[in-house]
Motif scaffolding. Structure first.
Motif, PDB file in Angstrom:
ATOM      1  N   ASN A 118      32.785  49.886  59.574  1.00 17.30           N
ATOM      2  CA  ASN A 118      32.852  51.347  59.570  1.00 17.30           C
ATOM      3  C   ASN A 118      33.754  51.934  58.490  1.00 17.30           C
ATOM      4  O   ASN A 118      33.810  53.139  58.334  1.00 17.30           O
ATOM      5  CB  ASN A 118      33.304  51.862  60.944  1.00 17.30           C
ATOM      6  N   LYS A 119      34.471  51.084  57.772  1.00 18.73           N
ATOM      7  CA  LYS A 119      35.344  51.619  56.734  1.00 18.73           C
ATOM      8  C   LYS A 119      34.490  52.188  55.602  1.00 18.73           C
ATOM      9  O   LYS A 119      33.506  51.572  55.186  1.00 18.73           O
ATOM     10  CB  LYS A 119      36.265  50.524  56.204  1.00 18.73           C
ATOM     11  N   VAL A 120      34.866  53.351  55.115  1.00 19.37           N
ATOM     12  CA  VAL A 120      34.048  53.988  54.078  1.00 19.37           C
ATOM     13  C   VAL A 120      34.155  53.226  52.765  1.00 19.37           C
ATOM     14  O   VAL A 120      35.135  52.524  52.511  1.00 19.37           O
ATOM     15  CB  VAL A 120      34.477  55.461  53.841  1.00 19.37           C
ATOM     16  N   ARG A 121      33.121  53.349  51.971  1.00 21.79           N
ATOM     17  CA  ARG A 121      33.132  52.680  50.681  1.00 21.79           C
ATOM     18  C   ARG A 121      34.244  53.260  49.807  1.00 21.79           C
ATOM     19  O   ARG A 121      34.379  54.471  49.687  1.00 21.79           O
ATOM     20  CB  ARG A 121      31.784  52.841  49.987  1.00 21.79           C
ATOM     21  N   ASP A 122      35.001  52.353  49.208  1.00 20.53           N
ATOM     22  CA  ASP A 122      36.116  52.773  48.357  1.00 20.53           C
ATOM     23  C   ASP A 122      35.675  52.651  46.899  1.00 20.53           C
ATOM     24  O   ASP A 122      35.661  51.551  46.331  1.00 20.53           O
ATOM     25  CB  ASP A 122      37.336  51.882  48.635  1.00 20.53           C
ATOM     26  N   TRP A 123      35.317  53.791  46.312  1.00 19.89           N
ATOM     27  CA  TRP A 123      34.781  53.776  44.947  1.00 19.89           C
ATOM     28  C   TRP A 123      35.869  53.607  43.904  1.00 19.89           C
ATOM     29  O   TRP A 123      35.571  53.513  42.712  1.00 19.89           O
ATOM     30  CB  TRP A 123      33.980  55.050  44.690  1.00 19.89           C
ATOM     31  N   ASN A 124      37.118  53.558  44.349  1.00 24.26           N
ATOM     32  CA  ASN A 124      38.210  53.285  43.417  1.00 24.26           C
ATOM     33  C   ASN A 124      38.562  51.803  43.422  1.00 24.26           C
ATOM     34  O   ASN A 124      38.622  51.161  42.376  1.00 24.26           O
ATOM     35  CB  ASN A 124      39.427  54.143  43.782  1.00 24.26           C
ATOM     36  N   ASN A 129      32.842  46.205  54.625  1.00 22.09           N
ATOM     37  CA  ASN A 129      31.900  47.112  53.984  1.00 22.09           C
ATOM     38  C   ASN A 129      32.001  47.046  52.456  1.00 22.09           C
ATOM     39  O   ASN A 129      30.991  46.969  51.745  1.00 22.09           O
ATOM     40  CB  ASN A 129      32.163  48.547  54.461  1.00 22.09           C
ATOM     41  N   ASN A 130      33.204  47.035  51.958  1.00 23.97           N
ATOM     42  CA  ASN A 130      33.381  47.021  50.504  1.00 23.97           C
ATOM     43  C   ASN A 130      33.076  45.654  49.898  1.00 23.97           C
ATOM     44  O   ASN A 130      32.575  45.566  48.782  1.00 23.97           O
ATOM     45  CB  ASN A 130      34.789  47.482  50.139  1.00 23.97           C
ATOM     46  N   ILE A 131      33.381  44.575  50.641  1.00 20.54           N
ATOM     47  CA  ILE A 131      33.040  43.234  50.145  1.00 20.54           C
ATOM     48  C   ILE A 131      31.524  43.100  50.025  1.00 20.54           C
ATOM     49  O   ILE A 131      30.997  42.682  48.990  1.00 20.54           O
ATOM     50  CB  ILE A 131      33.618  42.151  51.080  1.00 20.54           C
TER      51      ILE A 131
END
Lengths: 278, 97
Positions: A229-235, A244-246
């Motif tokens: 559920n963690k939002v995508r971190d575009w930074n 999610n980001n992995i």
């Protein structure tokens, strides 16, 4: 508090129910990284003398016993029964995983050449994690000993081994120059080869094969239902250490946008299958 | 050119991220035209001689085969890594090598 769960690895020498410490199960991030990179490394906390004793027995072998390597060196069962090994296998192959009867002593002799890139078996790749390898190294591996070399991120590619003949060095390739007592769990379809052995010693590796026996109906690792559920971190992108980001951003080889979109979709199907959603 | 030397073809297989010569190289194989030459996967950190196919062209390599793009398009499956360019350099070598 130690959380004990029951896992039942089915070994070919008979079923053995093991109580495993939940501490040894993988985390969400570790499972996401296995899906993404295609490998997971465990350094076993057994005495150095234990691994060296196995290495010395291998040094003395005059012929390859094939699948009977565990009868020739019964101490290898202690590797398979180590809670860190059981924990990783349970996390990725589910409860009741099977220790396949096939296993092999890979001895790379001094002055032997490199082995070219290949995928094992035929080209019938799947998003499901139904089998994978455990590569045990009883001695510390240095670059001159002909280490196993893997290409993280290639495990979902349907690439006939013949088509790999014109590749030599590939961006992101990872030589398994590992410490004595390391077990590298590698996705069955990961591209792999070896370096040349220019040392004066035999390089030992015992390959084990493990199989899933049933699809997951729920996660079998230390799972947090909010993990995705963690939002995508575009930074931070691929530097962000969450599922999610992995699954979204990591691109181990640096492939094109088209390929990356495809592999991202495959990763998410794989994650859903492991969570028992399909 | 005297009889002790030969013109030979050096080959370079570069697997680029996209069909563009400006995209990053993901795979590298150099074939030297001398007897007994073998390629080898590096077991240590590999130093990439070129970042792109264009870098190799600037260094004098000539493309002799561009990537085949006629393969059936599949929007789900993944196959080989990158797009293969084959390049050559013609150089003189001692005949005995």
């Amino acid at each position: 508090m130690v959380n004990i769960i029951t896992s039942t690895p089915i070994a070919d020498n008979g079923a053995a129910t093991q109580m495993i410490d939940k501490h040894y199960l993988l985390s969400d991030v570790e499972v996401a990284k296995f899906i993404t990179y295609g490998y997971h490394m465990v350094e076993l906390d057994l005495p150095a003398s234990f691994h060296e004793q196995i290495a010395q027995q291998l040094d003395g072998l005059q012929s390859n016993p094939g699948d009977a390597i565990t009868e020739t060196i019964p101490e290898l069962w202690q590797i398979l029964e180590h809670p860190a090994v059981v924990g990783a296998l349970t996390s990725l192959l589910g409860h009741n995983y099977r220790v396949n009867s096939h296993r092999h002593w890979h001895c790379k002799e001094p002055d032997s050449p490199y082995m070219h890139w290949h995928q094992d078996s035929t080209n019938n790749r799947s998003t499901q994690i139904d089998r994978f390898l455990g590569l045990y190294y009883p001695r510390t591996i240095t670059p001159d000993m002909g280490p196993t070399i893997i290409v993280p991120g290639t495990q979902f590619r349907n690439a006939p081994t013949d088509r790999m003949a014109t590749y030599t060095n590939i961006r992101g390739q990872l030589p398994l120059n590992v410490k004595a007592g390391t077990v590298a769990f590698t996705h069955y379809d990961l591209w792999h080869g070896t370096g040349a052995n220019r040392s004066s010693v035999r390089r030992h590796m015992i390959k084990f094969l493990f199989n899933r026996t049933q699809p997951n109906s729920a996660p079998t690792w230390n799972h947090d239902p909010d993990a995705l559920n963690k939002v995508r971190d575009w930074n931070l992108r691929d530097k962000a250490e969450d599922v999610n980001n992995i699954l979204t951003f990591v691109n181990p080889i640096g492939v094109s946008q088209s390929d990356h979109y495809k592999e991202t979709a495959i990763r998410r199907r794989c994650w859903a299958e492991l969570r028992g959603e399909s | 050119m005297d009889s002790d030397t030969q013109q030979r073809q050096r080959l370079l297989y570069l697997h680029a991220r996209t069909p563009s010569v400006f995209s990053t190289i993901l795979g590298y194989t150099l074939i030297e035209p001398v007897r007994g030459y073998q390629t080898e996967i590096s077991a240590s950190e590999f130093e990439w001689p070129y970042k792109t196919v264009h870098d190799a062209i600037v260094d004098g390599w000539q493309v002799v085969q561009f990537p085949h793009l006629q393969a059936p398009f599949d929007d789900k499956d993944l196959d080989v890594v990158g797009y293969e360019f084959i390049l050559q350099k013609i150089q003189s070598y001692p005949s005995a090598t």
